[in-house]
Write a protein that holds these residues in place. Structure first.
Motif, PDB file in Angstrom:
ATOM      1  N   GLU B  79      36.919  56.259  31.372  1.00 26.74           N
ATOM      2  CA  GLU B  79      37.094  56.715  29.990  1.00 26.74           C
ATOM      3  C   GLU B  79      38.569  56.655  29.579  1.00 26.74           C
ATOM      4  O   GLU B  79      38.905  56.208  28.485  1.00 26.74           O
ATOM      5  CB  GLU B  79      36.550  58.158  29.892  1.00 26.74           C
ATOM      6  N   LEU B  80      39.442  57.060  30.507  1.00 26.43           N
ATOM      7  CA  LEU B  80      40.888  57.014  30.223  1.00 26.43           C
ATOM      8  C   LEU B  80      41.346  55.579  29.993  1.00 26.43           C
ATOM      9  O   LEU B  80      42.108  55.297  29.063  1.00 26.43           O
ATOM     10  CB  LEU B  80      41.673  57.606  31.399  1.00 26.43           C
ATOM     11  N   ALA B  81      40.866  54.692  30.858  1.00 25.73           N
ATOM     12  CA  ALA B  81      41.268  53.286  30.724  1.00 25.73           C
ATOM     13  C   ALA B  81      40.839  52.757  29.359  1.00 25.73           C
ATOM     14  O   ALA B  81      41.595  52.057  28.678  1.00 25.73           O
ATOM     15  CB  ALA B  81      40.649  52.457  31.845  1.00 25.73           C
ATOM     16  N   LYS B  82      39.644  53.112  28.938  1.00 26.60           N
ATOM     17  CA  LYS B  82      39.149  52.630  27.649  1.00 26.60           C
ATOM     18  C   LYS B  82      39.950  53.203  26.479  1.00 26.60           C
ATOM     19  O   LYS B  82      40.195  52.517  25.491  1.00 26.60           O
ATOM     20  CB  LYS B  82      37.662  52.966  27.501  1.00 26.60           C
ATOM     21  N   ARG B  83      40.330  54.468  26.602  1.00 21.56           N
ATOM     22  CA  ARG B  83      41.144  55.054  25.530  1.00 21.56           C
ATOM     23  C   ARG B  83      42.471  54.323  25.393  1.00 21.56           C
ATOM     24  O   ARG B  83      42.998  54.156  24.287  1.00 21.56           O
ATOM     25  CB  ARG B  83      41.388  56.545  25.823  1.00 21.56           C
ATOM     26  N   LEU B  84      42.971  53.912  26.540  1.00 27.42           N
ATOM     27  CA  LEU B  84      44.248  53.186  26.536  1.00 27.42           C
ATOM     28  C   LEU B  84      44.067  51.791  25.921  1.00 27.42           C
ATOM     29  O   LEU B  84      44.876  51.336  25.103  1.00 27.42           O
ATOM     30  CB  LEU B  84      44.748  53.084  27.983  1.00 27.42           C
ATOM     31  N   ILE B  85      42.994  51.134  26.311  1.00 24.57           N
ATOM     32  CA  ILE B  85      42.726  49.797  25.784  1.00 24.57           C
ATOM     33  C   ILE B  85      42.551  49.849  24.264  1.00 24.57           C
ATOM     34  O   ILE B  85      43.002  48.972  23.539  1.00 24.57           O
ATOM     35  CB  ILE B  85      41.469  49.210  26.464  1.00 24.57           C
ATOM     36  N   LYS B  86      41.934  50.934  23.804  1.00 19.50           N
ATOM     37  CA  LYS B  86      41.660  51.091  22.373  1.00 19.50           C
ATOM     38  C   LYS B  86      42.933  51.038  21.525  1.00 19.50           C
ATOM     39  O   LYS B  86      42.907  50.624  20.374  1.00 19.50           O
ATOM     40  CB  LYS B  86      40.938  52.424  22.151  1.00 19.50           C
ATOM     41  N   ILE B  87      44.043  51.480  22.099  1.00 26.21           N
ATOM     42  CA  ILE B  87      45.285  51.464  21.312  1.00 26.21           C
ATOM     43  C   ILE B  87      46.240  50.366  21.802  1.00 26.21           C
ATOM     44  O   ILE B  87      47.435  50.431  21.569  1.00 26.21           O
ATOM     45  CB  ILE B  87      46.004  52.838  21.372  1.00 26.21           C
ATOM     46  N   SER B  88      45.687  49.358  22.495  1.00 28.07           N
ATOM     47  CA  SER B  88      46.555  48.299  23.020  1.00 28.07           C
ATOM     48  C   SER B  88      46.199  46.941  22.420  1.00 28.07           C
ATOM     49  O   SER B  88      45.199  46.805  21.714  1.00 28.07           O
ATOM     50  CB  SER B  88      46.452  48.245  24.545  1.00 28.07           C
ATOM     51  N   ASP B  89      47.037  45.955  22.709  1.00 23.55           N
ATOM     52  CA  ASP B  89      46.874  44.626  22.139  1.00 23.55           C
ATOM     53  C   ASP B  89      46.440  43.592  23.178  1.00 23.55           C
ATOM     54  O   ASP B  89      45.790  42.615  22.856  1.00 23.55           O
ATOM     55  CB  ASP B  89      48.208  44.173  21.531  1.00 23.55           C
ATOM     56  N   VAL B  90      46.867  43.818  24.401  1.00 19.39           N
ATOM     57  CA  VAL B  90      46.647  42.818  25.449  1.00 19.39           C
ATOM     58  C   VAL B  90      46.185  43.515  26.724  1.00 19.39           C
ATOM     59  O   VAL B  90      46.688  44.587  27.062  1.00 19.39           O
ATOM     60  CB  VAL B  90      47.958  42.048  25.756  1.00 19.39           C
ATOM     61  N   VAL B  91      45.208  42.906  27.404  1.00 22.65           N
ATOM     62  CA  VAL B  91      44.826  43.335  28.741  1.00 22.65           C
ATOM     63  C   VAL B  91      45.055  42.153  29.676  1.00 22.65           C
ATOM     64  O   VAL B  91      44.636  41.036  29.383  1.00 22.65           O
ATOM     65  CB  VAL B  91      43.344  43.766  28.802  1.00 22.65           C
ATOM     66  N   VAL B  92      45.767  42.395  30.780  1.00 21.47           N
ATOM     67  CA  VAL B  92      45.955  41.339  31.778  1.00 21.47           C
ATOM     68  C   VAL B  92      45.392  41.859  33.099  1.00 21.47           C
ATOM     69  O   VAL B  92      45.648  43.006  33.476  1.00 21.47           O
ATOM     70  CB  VAL B  92      47.445  40.976  31.967  1.00 21.47           C
ATOM     71  N   GLU B  93      44.604  41.021  33.765  1.00 29.60           N
ATOM     72  CA  GLU B  93      44.071  41.433  35.069  1.00 29.60           C
ATOM     73  C   GLU B  93      44.068  40.237  36.011  1.00 29.60           C
ATOM     74  O   GLU B  93      44.023  39.090  35.579  1.00 29.60           O
ATOM     75  CB  GLU B  93      42.669  42.040  34.911  1.00 29.60           C
ATOM     76  N   SER B  94      44.099  40.535  37.307  1.00 29.25           N
ATOM     77  CA  SER B  94      44.156  39.447  38.284  1.00 29.25           C
ATOM     78  C   SER B  94      43.250  39.722  39.477  1.00 29.25           C
ATOM     79  O   SER B  94      43.537  39.315  40.589  1.00 29.25           O
ATOM     80  CB  SER B  94      45.601  39.233  38.757  1.00 29.25           C
ATOM     81  N   PHE B  95      42.139  40.450  39.222  1.00 25.29           N
ATOM     82  CA  PHE B  95      41.154  40.645  40.286  1.00 25.29           C
ATOM     83  C   PHE B  95      40.410  39.337  40.532  1.00 25.29           C
ATOM     84  O   PHE B  95      40.467  38.416  39.728  1.00 25.29           O
ATOM     85  CB  PHE B  95      40.128  41.711  39.884  1.00 25.29           C
ATOM     86  N   ARG B  96      39.685  39.287  41.625  1.00 23.45           N
ATOM     87  CA  ARG B  96      38.765  38.178  41.851  1.00 23.45           C
ATOM     88  C   ARG B  96      37.765  38.172  40.691  1.00 23.45           C
ATOM     89  O   ARG B  96      37.375  39.236  40.202  1.00 23.45           O
ATOM     90  CB  ARG B  96      38.048  38.404  43.199  1.00 23.45           C
ATOM     91  N   PRO B  97      37.344  36.964  40.205  1.00 21.31           N
ATOM     92  CA  PRO B  97      36.407  36.918  39.072  1.00 21.31           C
ATOM     93  C   PRO B  97      35.195  37.817  39.335  1.00 21.31           C
ATOM     94  O   PRO B  97      34.647  37.823  40.428  1.00 21.31           O
ATOM     95  CB  PRO B  97      36.008  35.442  39.008  1.00 21.31           C
ATOM     96  N   GLY B  98      34.810  38.563  38.312  1.00 22.54           N
ATOM     97  CA  GLY B  98      33.638  39.424  38.448  1.00 22.54           C
ATOM     98  C   GLY B  98      33.980  40.874  38.773  1.00 22.54           C
ATOM     99  O   GLY B  98      33.201  41.773  38.498  1.00 22.54           O
ATOM    100  N   VAL B  99      35.142  41.119  39.354  1.00 27.62           N
ATOM    101  CA  VAL B  99      35.473  42.480  39.779  1.00 27.62           C
ATOM    102  C   VAL B  99      35.671  43.396  38.571  1.00 27.62           C
ATOM    103  O   VAL B  99      35.197  44.535  38.551  1.00 27.62           O
ATOM    104  CB  VAL B  99      36.713  42.487  40.698  1.00 27.62           C
ATOM    105  N   MET B 100      36.345  42.911  37.533  1.00 31.04           N
ATOM    106  CA  MET B 100      36.526  43.725  36.328  1.00 31.04           C
ATOM    107  C   MET B 100      35.169  44.104  35.741  1.00 31.04           C
ATOM    108  O   MET B 100      34.970  45.237  35.300  1.00 31.04           O
ATOM    109  CB  MET B 100      37.352  42.961  35.281  1.00 31.04           C
ATOM    110  N   ALA B 101      34.232  43.155  35.728  1.00 31.99           N
ATOM    111  CA  ALA B 101      32.893  43.447  35.196  1.00 31.99           C
ATOM    112  C   ALA B 101      32.199  44.495  36.052  1.00 31.99           C
ATOM    113  O   ALA B 101      31.578  45.424  35.539  1.00 31.99           O
ATOM    114  CB  ALA B 101      32.072  42.162  35.125  1.00 31.99           C
ATOM    115  N   GLU B 102      32.337  44.367  37.384  1.00 34.02           N
ATOM    116  CA  GLU B 102      31.739  45.367  38.279  1.00 34.02           C
ATOM    117  C   GLU B 102      32.318  46.759  38.040  1.00 34.02           C
ATOM    118  O   GLU B 102      31.613  47.759  38.090  1.00 34.02           O
ATOM    119  CB  GLU B 102      31.989  44.990  39.747  1.00 34.02           C
TER     120      GLU B 102
END
Lengths: 426, 396
Positions: B79-102
């Motif tokens: 929930e915290l991560a989503k609140r942060l994303i809500k007020i942001s412009d860019v998300v960058v991630e470098s997990f193995r594909p699929g991990v963010m979705a999991e």
């Protein structure tokens, strides 16, 4: 551009962006290629003799022809090409007219060149205050080395990475030999990427300020930045060199039909590799457990596995080397990866074209060129969901778009174009 | 929002940074250096591999970023991560594909939270295709992209690379972010960008690939040599493991080199009389040049030859880089004080902007250093709420 291409282009990320390029060889042309990939309208201004990349191999069928250099063909896709002689006053006036219509100007001439022509940023911004001008040079616009002569080899080796190449087995086999540059000209491409990134950042800001900027890129600093973690260790007096960089277990290994990069750095990966070897009886001995083979990672050195026992590591390396040598790169790559172990094929260009993964992602794109025909080119550097980019138009022939640009954009008549040609302006 | 001229180009941009190790952080390092506010989402018990290895590496690639700690596996953390994303412009991630979705932060979810978000994923093989889940590190990006094969002595083996193939992927990802933001600025639309470290690297050997697709010729290793220039190599100098690179592109430079070495007669030597013969006899040439360079320090050779308008630069080692007068004059090298590891050398930006104040070098954040700034000041949570979440190990 055909109608259909124009429609696709209008929805690209950089649609409507006008970029003028006065660059030679790789860094500047790659910078604008990255923009042209994603919809920018790039006009490449070449001196009457052409970009020096036109005279650089590889040539199609090894025919040294200015329209057949693979380097030039690759770097200048999607661009319009015109010729212009800046040594001629009329040429410089026309260049100013082109700059007036441009959002971004990219050049990679030696420092001072543009100023000599009266075409430096201070002068150009008078007529186009929103202009973003990006200059790429080996050592930047100022400082003691700024006027030094530097070919890509010299710039690369001033960038920190060369001193550390080859590490690992390459160094062990040749501890007394010279440091190496990376293959091809990747240091030149690096500068182009950073230049494209900063230019677009300036463009984002211009929406608020309405003001252009002069951006200078130092290729040496781009390269040093890539090494920021390794070089940061010098704060503790730790200096990386060819002798400090090796993987105690596996790494680059010779196989039956080439080379593989084997990296079983985690317990599950180590177990996966042992399983690929058929879980041989030696592997049941606790001595060969991941923890004993790798030991504890040593803080500070950045080397995984230094804490392991040398004797076990040597034994393990010998066993692995023998097994790897008896198998093909595909057997090892797929066999290991299916078991979760990080292994890469040391790909040749032939391997790249055959890669199932690259094929599935349609990475290579065929482009038809009037003089060399249809060939696959390396495609887009990444995939965008809404504005995917496209690679369609071949690199321009020398002066191919003179009429289109000079007549349609600058309003010269065809008659005047002939006169300009006779006066050696274009 | 304050948009004064002094702000960086991206001062209006906020980035939520879920990356670890080197490739992703290098992308957001550049975003930060361009003025964006970068918030690293870390985890107190599953430390970033660079923090585990040495805080020095982490410091080098995360200057000026903020660090918060969230347990993404807890619903409240999500929930915290989503609140942060809500007020942001860019998300960058470098997990193995699929991990963010999991984790519950796939692009479809992120887009629901913030419709115009620009989300960039960096992986070895890309987010699609049969090999997308294959394991890889920088050395494998280099090997799978063809660069390892092309690098090495002409009579030797290929070369394995280290972190620079992470950072190379990162700089391309930073460019990708600019494209996403440019499109968003024009249309209000966000999008998802899939960066394959291997594919972006193949783009940097385009001409070698073209030789294969046009001529069927497989590119091979050639040390420091060039396809037609000679001399073109690194030469041993006085001192321990000291070298200078020298490259000659035409007859004029060749003559200047002969004179500078005090051997003008070489210019008349038939073996070296034109570019082709020099190229054919470059081994002999290399020996002659080495016999001169070994008597001089690498920077002496540079000075002598540059004065003669011949391209020569030391093969720069770490000590040479940090003492280099050119880099010092350009203010490229700075020192910052880090509370845990003391004085650190850090680099400025590899670009300069006319009229803008120069970049102020910064240190990397401590783990969770900005929890209060982000959770209280930015998300408007009360100190009590934050303490409770710390107790519940949501803020970890």
């Amino acid at each position: 551009m055909t109608k259909q291409e124009e429609v696709i282009n209008a929805s690209q990320a950089l649609a409507g962006l006008r970029v003028l390029e006065y660059s030679q060889f790789i860094s500047g042309p790659y910078c604008t290629k990255l923009m042209a990939n994603f919809g920018a309208e790039v006009i490449k201004v070449e001196p009457p003799g052409g970009d020096e990349a036109r005279c650089h191999p590889p040539f199609f069928q090894d025919i040294p022809d200015k329209e057949m250099s693979g380097l030039f063909l690759y770097l200048n896709t999607n661009k319009s090409g015109i010729t212009l002689n800046l040594d001629n006053e009329m040429g410089r006036i026309m260049f100013r007219e082109l700059v007036k219509q441009a959002d971004i100007l990219v050049e990679n001439n030696p420092p001072g060149t543009m100023k000599q022509y009266g075409l430096d940023y201070e002068s150009l911004k008078q007529e186009n205050p929103g202009l973003i001008m990006t200059s790429i040079t080996p050592f930047g616009q100022d400082g003691p080395y700024s006027r030094y002569k530097s070919y890509p080899l010299n710039t690369y080796h001033a960038g920190g990475e060369g001193y550390c190449l080859p590490g690992g087995t390459g160094w062990q086999l040749n501890p007394d030999r010279e440091p190496l540059k990376a293959g091809g000209y990747i240091g030149e491409y690096d500068a182009g990427t950073v230049a494209a990134m900063v230019s677009l950042a300036a463009l984002l800001k211009r929406e608020f300020t309405r003001e252009g900027k002069f951006i200078e890129i130092s290729q040496q600093e781009v390269l040093l930045s890539l090494m920021c973690t390794e070089l940061g260790r010098y704060s503790d007096g730790w200096a990386e060199s060819r002798a400090t960089r090796w993987f105690p277990i596996a790494g680059l290994m010779q196989c039956k039909d080439g080379f593989v990069q084997v990296m079983p750095f985690e317990r599950r990966m180590w177990n996966g590799l042992v399983n690929l070897l058929g879980d041989p009886s030696w592997s049941k001995d606790e001595k060969y457990d991941f923890a004993n083979v790798y030991g504890r990672p040593t803080k500070g050195t950045g080397i995984t596995g230094v804490g392991g026992r040398l004797q076990i590591q040597e034994e393990v390396n010998n066993i692995l080397a023998e097994w790897v040598l008896q198998h093909t790169k595909e057997e090892i790559y797929y066999g290991a990866q299916e078991r979760g172990t990080a292994v890469g094929i040391v790909c040749t260009t032939e391997d790249l074209l055959k890669s199932k993964q690259l094929q599935a992602r349609q990475f290579f794109i065929e482009i038809e060129h009037p003089k060399v025909g249809k060939h696959p080119y390396p495609g887009l550097p990444f995939k965008m969901s809404s504005t995917p980019g496209q690679l369609k138009r071949p690199a321009p022939l020398l002066g191919e778009h003179n009429e289109e640009i000079y007549c349609h954009h600058l309003g010269f008549t065809k008659q005047e174009l002939i006169q300009l040609r006779e006066a050696k302006v274009i | 929002m304050n948009r004064s001229k002094e702000d960086g180009f991206l001062s209006h941009i906020r980035v939520v940074d879920f990356t670890t190790n080197l490739a992703g952080p290098y992308a957001t390092r550049f975003l930060r250096m361009l003025g964006a506010k970068v918030i690293r989402v870390e985890h107190g018990r599953r430390l970033d591999v660079l923090r585990r290895r040495t805080e020095s590496d982490f410091n080098a690639v995360n200057p000026g970023k903020m660090s918060i700690t969230i347990d993404l596996k807890s619903p409240k953390g999500m929930e915290l991560a989503k609140r942060l994303i809500k007020i942001s412009d860019v998300v960058v991630e470098s997990f193995r594909p699929g991990v963010m979705a999991e984790l519950g932060l796939g692009y479809d979810v992120v887009r629901d939270v913030k419709p115009d978000i620009v989300m960039v994923s960096i992986s070895g093989f890309g987010a699609t295709g049969p090999e997308r889940n294959f394991a890889s590190w920088a050395s494998i990006f280099a090997s799978m992209s063809g660069v390892s094969y092309l690098t090495g002595y002409a009579d030797g083996i290929p070369t394995e690379f280290r972190g620079t193939f992470d950072t190379r992927a990162g700089q391309m990802a930073a460019f990708a972010v600019m494209l996403g933001l440019t499109h968003r600025q024009k249309t209000g639309q966000g999008q998802y960008i899939d960066v394959s470290a291997i594919e972006q690297q193949i783009c940097s050997i385009g001409e070698v690939v073209m030789d294969y697709t046009m001529n069927g010729r497989i590119g091979e290793r050639m040390g420091n040599r060039d396809t037609h220039k000679a001399p073109h190599n690194c030469y041993r100098c006085a001192g321990d493991d000291c070298w200078v690179s020298i490259a000659v592109g035409n007859d004029e430079e060749w003559e200047a080199l002969c004179v500078a070495m005090g051997q003008p007669e070489l210019f008349e030597d038939d073996r070296f009389k034109n570019p082709l013969s020099r190229w054919q006899n470059q081994e002999a040439l290399d020996e002659i040049i080495t016999s001169w360079t070994v008597g001089h320090a690498d920077n002496e050779v540079m000075e002598i030859l540059q004065k003669a308008k011949v391209a020569a630069m030391p093969v720069m080692s770490a000590p040479e880089i940090f003492e280099d007068p050119h880099l010092q004059r350009r203010n490229f090298i700075h020192t910052v004080e880090h509370p845990q590891i003391g004085k650190r050398f850090v680099f400025a930006t590899p670009w300069r902007i006319s009229g803008d104040p120069s970049y102020v070098p910064k240190r990397g954040p401590l783990l969770g250093e900005h929890n209060n700034d982000v959770f209280c000041d930015l998300l408007g949570m009360s100190p009590e709420e934050v303490s409770r979440l710390i107790e519940e190990k949501v803020i970890s």
